[in-house]
Every structure is written in C-alpha cells, then in structure tokens.
Design an enzyme around this catalytic site. Structure first.
Site, PDB file in Angstrom:
ATOM      1  N   THR A  40       0.812  -1.210   0.000  1.00 30.55           N
ATOM      2  CA  THR A  40       0.000   0.000   0.000  1.00 30.55           C
ATOM      3  C   THR A  40       0.849   1.265   0.000  1.00 30.55           C
ATOM      4  O   THR A  40       0.615   2.184  -0.788  1.00 30.55           O
ATOM      5  CB  THR A  40      -0.938   0.008   1.219  1.00 30.55           C
ATOM      6  OG1 THR A  40      -1.844  -1.085   1.124  1.00 30.55           O
ATOM      7  CG2 THR A  40      -1.738   1.303   1.286  1.00 30.55           C
ATOM      8  N   HIS A 438      17.600  29.353  16.479  1.00 34.26           N
ATOM      9  CA  HIS A 438      16.666  30.443  16.159  1.00 34.26           C
ATOM     10  C   HIS A 438      17.001  30.985  14.782  1.00 34.26           C
ATOM     11  O   HIS A 438      18.174  31.136  14.447  1.00 34.26           O
ATOM     12  CB  HIS A 438      16.778  31.556  17.202  1.00 34.26           C
ATOM     13  CG  HIS A 438      15.969  32.769  16.859  1.00 34.26           C
ATOM     14  ND1 HIS A 438      14.617  32.858  17.119  1.00 34.26           N
ATOM     15  CD2 HIS A 438      16.315  33.935  16.238  1.00 34.26           C
ATOM     16  CE1 HIS A 438      14.164  34.027  16.698  1.00 34.26           C
ATOM     17  NE2 HIS A 438      15.178  34.704  16.161  1.00 34.26           N
TER      18      HIS A 438
END
Length: 456
Positions: A40, A438
């Site tokens: 699948t 960051h």
C-alpha cells in the site's frame, strides 16, 4: 512440494526487509506477492499521496504569491495529467526498486501470485505448493466499502490514483485521515469538495481543539462539511453522483461529479485460507497476535495492517524490527514497547504522539499542559504559515512527557524531537533546557514547557 525454511507473504513495508533478513541469516526463503511490489505505502498510500499533496501545495502557494509580494502574470492552472505522471514516476521507481532488490537477493525466491493456506504450513500459489517451518503474513489491507453504494460508480484510495482530470465536484464519504487529505488536495487542484461524515465532528479520536482547528483550516480553503449524516447511500442521475445524507441541517442529498469512499480499511485476510489453519482473527478479520507478533499458530507471525496493531507504514516496519530482533538478535523487543505516533498530511500537517488530553484525564495522573498558537511563533509568521497550534502533556509527578500534538507548518517533522525524548524516557526538562536554533518553530517547544499549567 517446494520446501523452504521461511516464507513471507506480501511485500508491504515489513515483508521485504524480513525476507531479506531471513535470507541473510541463512534461511532458504520464499517471498510471495500477488500484485504490485511494495504494498500500500509505495503504490496507493504514502508515496503517491504525498507526491500529490506536494503538487497541491505548489498550486496553493502559487495562488498565494501576492501574500509574499510576488506577482505572477497570467492565470494559474493545474495540468492533472502532468501531476499524475510525476506521481507515477515516483511510484514506479519505488516499486521497481523493491522488486529488483528482492529478485537479486541471494537465498531468496520470489513468487508472483495469490497465496492461500492449504494447511498450517502449506501454501498454494497458483499450481505450486510451498511449505516452510516459519511463515510470516504481511498481506496488508484495502478500502472498506459500506452498504448502499452498489448502484453508483465510486473511487477508493487506490482507484483515485488513476484520475488524470480534476473532478468538478468531489464528494467524499468519510471525514477521517484519508478523506481529509484527498479533500484538501483536490480542493487545491480546483475541485469543489464536500465531505460527508456520520459523526458530529472530524477525527473523533483526536481532542476537540485539534478536530475543530482542522475543520476551520479546511473550511477556510472552501471545503464544505456535512456532519451527522445518516442512511448514507449513493445513486447515479444523468451522469452525476447523488449521495443521500439525511442530515438535520442542509439539503438531504449532495450531488457531484465524482465520489470517493473513505470509510476505513479492512484486512486482506478473507481469501487467505485461514480456515485451514489454527490462526485466529477478530470479528473484523484482523489476525490476532501476541506481544511478539506471533499468531495463535506455532511459528507463524502476522505483521503490518493485517494484525490490527497499527495502520501505518512506520508501525509495519517496526513489526519487522520486533520479529527480527526476537528471531535473530536475542533482543526481546515487544509490541507494548511502541509509543503510538502518526501524522495527518493535510497542510499544515498534524504530528501526534502518545496520549490525547482525554486519555490523560482518564489516566488519573497529575497532568500539566502547555499550549502555543502558531500565530505566536516568529518563524511561522515569517513563513506566512500561522494556522494551528502546539500542545504538550506532562506527568507532573514523573516529569515524563505523556503526549503532544503539533498542528502547524512542518508539524510532522517537529514532533520527532518529542518522540525521541519519550523513547529515551527522559524528563521534559531535557528538552525544556536545551538550546534550540533560532529562528525555528521547534525553539518554541522549550518556551511552551516553561509555561505548563494544570490540565482541567
């Protein structure tokens, strides 16, 4: 009768790796595939759908270019034949890769045909008979088709892969993971989309805030939902599909050009000859297994979707890891060691691990919760992707993370930092006190953990 040491039935996510490992360990091994190599995931699941999702996102972002100050001269259109061709090329590479790998593996014989048990340790494949002491069942599943659609043409998650046109109006029965992914995908390709759901909300196993946020995201893109549908059935009328819904609000019927049935999955165990063995199944046809994935028959294992212990590619592969570890590595891995995690590949994606809020409340633990909307995350704002939120659940006494949901840009990737901490059985302070890069979305997980509150 052809005699082997091991036989693997099916080449989904667990089967090829297990067959290759058995062969590598010196077992004379056979692997049987009745249809397309790769199962699948490769053919009608993860690989093709995520290729289509990528094309749909490209179309969506093209239509959003003005939001970023980018001008596109001329209209934007979707060439579904090219979209399908791209998807088919990716699938072909994966399918052929699995087939070539298996056929070139030493000590491994590949049979193509439908395997059926003739006896506990005897299988028929066409006019051949195979026998082995160890048998591994990896036959996967298929779409469940409810009653009431005998007189109408419909699509499933498999047959919709062959569409090379954009439906004018796609009706989807089923507001689960498959229905939502295809719904957003085809809406972005240009279809009108109506999703019909029997329940009163989407994804009832998720928390209500997650379900509501997903509904809002999809409605903002123009998808129509019909909840509380009863007596659902389909007919044809002048080349159109008509679906009965009988909802309390809205018209009692929905008319469209195409119909997708996304009402769940069923295991491929009904034509496997299990009645000729001592292998037991539950009332839905899933093969019963123990904590090491052994069936009720000696030296026969069931892996992947057919055992009902997880309906995902990653859980199927983990099934292989558990079986191989016990058979060959003297490592007693268990199904119960697994922490459930998964993704919903709408855009933005949902990444989920562990308990929901409802489950945490039922556990009678002293639970803390942290939550942060994507609209308060700088990186999400910079990307123009501020829909969704993050939340995390913590056991206040043990300081262990119980679960998390990240619905937002790259939520399916960001969730892994939490998954890893949970498997390491580290306290939540490990990730809270870490220094993250960051600007990122992930850097706000520590901030969220600094502001935990008691779960009501």
């Amino acid at each position: 009768m052809e005699q082997f040491d091991a036989i693997v039935i099916g080449t989904g996510q667990a089967g090829p790796s297990l067959a290759a490992r058995c062969a590598e360990e010196g077992l004379n091994t056979a692997v049987i595939e009745r249809d397309k190599f790769g199962g699948t995931c490769v053919n009608t699941g993860c690989t093709p759908t995520k290729a289509l999702v990528a094309s749909a996102r490209a179309a969506h972002m093209a239509n959003r270019m003005n939001d970023y100050g980018v001008e596109i001269n001329g209209s934007i259109s979707v060439d579904m034949e090219k979209v399908k061709a791209r998807k088919d090329a990716i699938v072909k590479e994966s399918t052929e890769g699995v087939e070539n790998w298996l056929k070139s593996t030493e000590n491994l014989t590949v049979y193509q045909g439908h395997a059926r048990f003739e006896d506990e340790k005897i299988l028929s494949v066409g006019n051949k008979k195979l026998s082995a002491e160890k048998i591994f069942i990896n036959v996967g599943g298929r779409a469940f088709i409810p009653d009431g659609f005998e007189d109408v043409d419909y699509l499933t998650n498999s047959s919709i892969m062959e569409l090379d046109e954009v439906p004018e109006h796609l009706i989807i029965v089923g507001g689960g993971y498959i229905g939502l992914e295809f719904g957003q995908m085809y809406r972005r390709f240009g279809s009108e989309v109506t999703i019909i759901e029997q329940g009163n909300r989407l994804l009832p196993k998720e928390d209500k805030d997650v379900s509501n946020a997903i509904q809002e995201i999809l409605e903002d893109e123009g998808i129509t939902f019909r909840f509380g549908a009863e007596c659902i059935g389909g007919t044809s009328d002048n080349g159109q599909v008509v679906v009965d819904v009988n909802c309390e609000a809205g018209p009692p019927k929905v008319e469209g050009s195409h119909l997708l049935l996304a009402t769940g999955r069923r295991p491929n165990t009904d034509d496997l000859g299990l009645e000729n063995t001592t292998i037991k199944t539950d009332e839905r046809g899933f093969i019963q297994v123990d904590d090491q994935l052994q069936t009720t028959a000696e030296d026969i294992w069931a892996l992947g979707d057919c055992n009902g212990e997880g309906a995902f590619t990653h859980t199927a592969y983990n099934d292989f890891e558990i079986v191989a570890a016990n058979l060959f590595d003297d490592n007693p891995r268990r199904l119960s060691d697994r922490i459930m995690c998964y993704g919903l590949y709408i855009d933005p994606a949902l990444g989920r691990v562990g308990m929901t809020e409802a489950q945490a409340k039922e556990s009678n633990r002293n639970v803390l919760i942290g939550k942060r909307p994507m609209s308060r995350i700088a990186r999400a704002k910079e990307k123009g992707e501020t829909k969704g939120f993050m939340k995390i659940l913590v056991d206040a006494d043990s300081e262990k993370i119980l679960g998390a949901a990240i619905l937002g840009i790259e939520g399916d990737e960001i969730i892994h930092s939490i998954i890893d901490i949970m498997y390491a059985e580290e306290p939540y302070t490990t990730i809270r006190d870490a220094v993250h890069i960051h600007p990122t979305v992930s850097e706000l997980i520590p901030t969220m953990l600094e502001n935990l509150e008691p779960l009501d």
